[in-house]
Write an enzyme that holds these catalytic residues in place. Structure first.
Site, PDB file in Angstrom:
ATOM      1  N   ASP A 144       2.389 -15.725  -5.080  1.00  0.00           N
ATOM      2  CA  ASP A 144       2.245 -15.391  -3.709  1.00  0.00           C
ATOM      3  C   ASP A 144       3.895 -14.657  -3.485  1.00  0.00           C
ATOM      4  O   ASP A 144       4.675 -15.030  -3.543  1.00  0.00           O
ATOM      5  CB  ASP A 144       2.171 -16.468  -2.650  1.00  0.00           C
ATOM      6  CG  ASP A 144       2.177 -16.123  -1.243  1.00  0.00           C
ATOM      7  OD1 ASP A 144       2.502 -14.977  -0.933  1.00  0.00           O
ATOM      8  OD2 ASP A 144       2.085 -17.004  -0.319  1.00  0.00           O
TER       9      ASP A 144
ATOM     10  N   SER B 158       2.017   4.558  -1.597  1.00  0.00           N
ATOM     11  CA  SER B 158       1.017   5.381  -0.855  1.00  0.00           C
ATOM     12  C   SER B 158       1.401   6.535  -0.748  1.00  0.00           C
ATOM     13  O   SER B 158       2.671   6.886  -0.505  1.00  0.00           O
ATOM     14  CB  SER B 158       0.508   4.225   0.201  1.00  0.00           C
ATOM     15  OG  SER B 158      -0.072   5.312   1.315  1.00  0.00           O
TER      16      SER B 158
ATOM     17  N   TYR C 270       2.777   0.561   8.842  1.00  0.00           N
ATOM     18  CA  TYR C 270       2.691   0.584   7.334  1.00  0.00           C
ATOM     19  C   TYR C 270       3.335   1.472   6.712  1.00  0.00           C
ATOM     20  O   TYR C 270       3.979   1.485   5.514  1.00  0.00           O
ATOM     21  CB  TYR C 270       1.011   1.080   7.094  1.00  0.00           C
ATOM     22  CG  TYR C 270       0.703   0.922   5.877  1.00  0.00           C
ATOM     23  CD1 TYR C 270       0.508  -0.119   4.812  1.00  0.00           C
ATOM     24  CD2 TYR C 270       0.231   2.278   5.156  1.00  0.00           C
ATOM     25  CE1 TYR C 270       0.224   0.168   3.587  1.00  0.00           C
ATOM     26  CE2 TYR C 270      -0.074   2.501   3.998  1.00  0.00           C
ATOM     27  CZ  TYR C 270      -0.234   1.239   3.174  1.00  0.00           C
ATOM     28  OH  TYR C 270      -0.448   1.453   1.565  1.00  0.00           O
TER      29      TYR C 270
ATOM     30  N   LYS D  54       6.290   1.511   3.539  1.00  0.00           N
ATOM     31  CA  LYS D  54       6.002   2.285   2.279  1.00  0.00           C
ATOM     32  C   LYS D  54       7.323   3.380   2.251  1.00  0.00           C
ATOM     33  O   LYS D  54       7.748   3.654   1.188  1.00  0.00           O
ATOM     34  CB  LYS D  54       4.833   3.155   2.201  1.00  0.00           C
ATOM     35  CG  LYS D  54       3.498   1.963   2.121  1.00  0.00           C
ATOM     36  CD  LYS D  54       3.773   1.320   0.982  1.00  0.00           C
ATOM     37  CE  LYS D  54       2.479   0.468   0.473  1.00  0.00           C
ATOM     38  NZ  LYS D  54       2.673  -0.344  -0.577  1.00  0.00           N
TER      39      LYS D  54
END
Length: 214
Positions: free
Chosen positions: A72, A149, A162, A166
């Site tokens: 994790d 991404s 998000y 990134k």
């Protein structure tokens, strides 16, 4: 031409985070099923019960080229245990792939959801690299691949948080790549466009009935 692994030929040891679905699952399956058996894969995931999907992809059983490992990226103890587990192995490639999404108008994104996203996408990548980098540095060899991404290159509507995570990973990796070169460690950032995975289904989303969404 396809070639068979020669006796005594070195296998590349690869550890991948986030293998319960998506790109991590696909990569782990592809490398573990390599006909020439060139890879030993440590496929890690937060919840080992989700490893069934990976085993199904490989015909239901675990080949000797694959080992499932609990990891994790938000838990330093879990990372330390995984690093300890592979310590005797020479880790050639580290793939930081674990990630989560958060989609919706900014004012619907709760502080807790934003903190969770950064904890996985940014600090999770940092913790993972910190756990495995010292051994690569002392050996002066290694490759680190980070799943980013297209959202790390440009902003995308309704993905502000998000994309912010990134963009942070982008800065982290560009800075790291320079100082790792003298150690013969290569860092690669993979900026994917849309990929057909369960990523969208796993996204955190605001309540569509909420007044802000309307």
């Amino acid at each position: 031409p396809r070639w068979a692994a020669l006796p005594g030929m070195e296998r590349s040891t690869v550890l991948i985070t986030g293998c319960s679905s998506g790109i991590g699952l696909g990569l782990a399956a592809r490398l573990a099923a390599d006909a020439a058996r060139r890879f030993k894969v440590y496929a890690t995931m937060r919840d080992l019960a989700k490893g069934e999907r990976l085993l199904e992809r490989l015909g239901g059983s675990c080949p000797d080229t694959l080992e499932l490992l609990q990891l994790d990226v938000t838990d330093p103890c879990s990372l330390a245990a995984a690093a300890q587990h592979v310590q005797g192995q020479q880790l050639d490639v580290l793939v930081c792939n674990a990630g989560v999404g958060l989609m919706g108008p900014l004012e619907t994104c709760s502080e807790q959801a934003m903190k969770t996203l950064f904890d996985v996408n940014v600090f999770g990548a940092v913790r993972t690299i910190q756990a495995f980098l010292p051994a690569m540095k002392s050996r002066r060899a290694g490759r680190i691949i980070v799943s980013s991404s297209i959202g790390g290159l440009q902003g995308l509507p309704f993905n502000a948080v998000y994309c912010a995570s990134k963009f942070a990973v982008e800065g982290l990796c560009e800075s790291l790549a320079i100082v790792l070169r003298p150690f013969n460690i290569h860092l690669t950032l993979v900026e994917c466009g849309p990929v057909h995975t369960s990523f969208l289904a796993n996204l955190q989303r605001p309540d569509p009935e909420g007044s802000e969404m309307r």
